[in-house]
Design an enzyme around this catalytic site. Structure first.
Site, PDB file in Angstrom:
ATOM      1  N   SER A 147       0.837  -1.191   0.000  1.00 44.32           N
ATOM      2  CA  SER A 147       0.000   0.000   0.000  1.00 44.32           C
ATOM      3  C   SER A 147       0.875   1.245   0.000  1.00 44.32           C
ATOM      4  O   SER A 147       1.960   1.248   0.613  1.00 44.32           O
ATOM      5  CB  SER A 147      -0.898   0.012   1.236  1.00 44.32           C
ATOM      6  OG  SER A 147      -1.555   1.262   1.383  1.00 44.32           O
ATOM      7  N   TYR A 160      -2.699  -1.246   9.800  1.00 41.54           N
ATOM      8  CA  TYR A 160      -2.706  -1.712   8.411  1.00 41.54           C
ATOM      9  C   TYR A 160      -1.370  -1.377   7.740  1.00 41.54           C
ATOM     10  O   TYR A 160      -0.764  -2.236   7.076  1.00 41.54           O
ATOM     11  CB  TYR A 160      -3.862  -1.051   7.663  1.00 41.54           C
ATOM     12  CG  TYR A 160      -3.902  -1.322   6.180  1.00 41.54           C
ATOM     13  CD1 TYR A 160      -4.354  -2.539   5.688  1.00 41.54           C
ATOM     14  CD2 TYR A 160      -3.518  -0.344   5.265  1.00 41.54           C
ATOM     15  CE1 TYR A 160      -4.414  -2.783   4.325  1.00 41.54           C
ATOM     16  CE2 TYR A 160      -3.576  -0.581   3.897  1.00 41.54           C
ATOM     17  CZ  TYR A 160      -4.014  -1.796   3.440  1.00 41.54           C
ATOM     18  OH  TYR A 160      -4.068  -2.028   2.093  1.00 41.54           O
TER      19      TYR A 160
END
Length: 257
Positions: A147, A160
């Protein structure tokens, strides 16, 4: 003849969004695709049908990465499916895409939420690579989806981002470890991508997020899938240990970069 004709691939988290787009693209290129999903059988079968409709081949395999033994369950299913379709349990391409997000303030993050996120987003990809290697011929491809949040701050997704940073270490270290076998290991890092999120249906939110990219739009799953397909092909043979930004130039030129 596609660039992946005769190859086999496993895409985790392929029942929707980026994972579905990756499975569809690899299927169009000729790969037989194992479509992993956690629990939504209907969505996984939709992916399989989509791959088949575009001329590819696919089968679905369930495994909930938040539970004990899930990676073993996954690979038992993958081996069975590959043998049924090809007569052999050989896996050429592994795409570790499955992941879950948090969306809570750092003060509200609980140990249970953190542990589940690390189990799904970091532990499962690590052991998926481990399980895949005996099945993978020399010259195979491993692609880990991370990400852009490992390069910029979004406090409600701290756990995350931590889990995705761990995924990047899988790519870095296994790239060195597997170089002698000609197996490439790379990371692809998407930014905001239209995965069907309710949040992105809000025009104001959508416009604000689109404005953070160099192209002035939110990413589509196919934008990321095309990058993965390149790395999975022979054209990506000289790239390993890489981190490819597939965020559309999110926040270019800012201090977050």
């Amino acid at each position: 003849m596609g660039s992946l004709t005769g190859k086999t691939a496993l895409v985790t988290g392929a029942s929707r969004g980026i994972g579905r787009a990756i499975a569809e693209r690899l299927g169009r290129e000729g790969a037989l695709v194992a479509v992993h999903y956690a629990s939504n059988t209907e969505a996984a079968e939709h992916t399989v049908k989509s791959v088949v409709a575009s001329g590819g081949r696919a089968f679905a395999v369930p495994a909930d990465f938040g539970t004990a033994g899930a990676v073993d369950t996954l690979f038992d299913g993958v081996r069975t499916g590959l043998r049924e379709h090809t007569g052999a349990a050989e896996l050429d391409i592994l795409v570790n895409n499955a992941g879950i997000m948090g969306g809570v303030a750092p003060e509200e993050l609980t140990p249970d939420t953190f542990d589940r996120m690390m189990a799904v987003n970091a532990r499962a990809p690590l052991f998926a690579v481990q399980r895949a290697l005996p099945m993978m011929p020399d010259g195979g491809r491993i692609i880990n989806i991370s990400s852009a949040l490992t390069r910029m701050a979004l406090p409600q997704e701290v756990a995350y981002a931590m889990s995705k940073a761990a995924v990047e270490m899988i790519s870095l270290h296994f790239a060195q470890h597997l170089g002698s076998r000609g197996i490439t290991v790379n990371t692809v890092a998407p930014g905001v991508t239209d995965n069907g999120s309710e949040m992105l249906r809000n025009p104001e939110v959508r416009a604000a997020l689109a404005g953070t990219t160099a192209f002035g739009r939110i990413g589509e799953p196919a934008d990321v899938a095309d990058v993965v397909a390149f790395l999975a092909s022979s054209d990506g043979r000289w790239i390993t240990g890489g981190w490819l930004d597939a965020s559309g130039g999110t926040l270019l030129g800012t201090s977050a970069r």
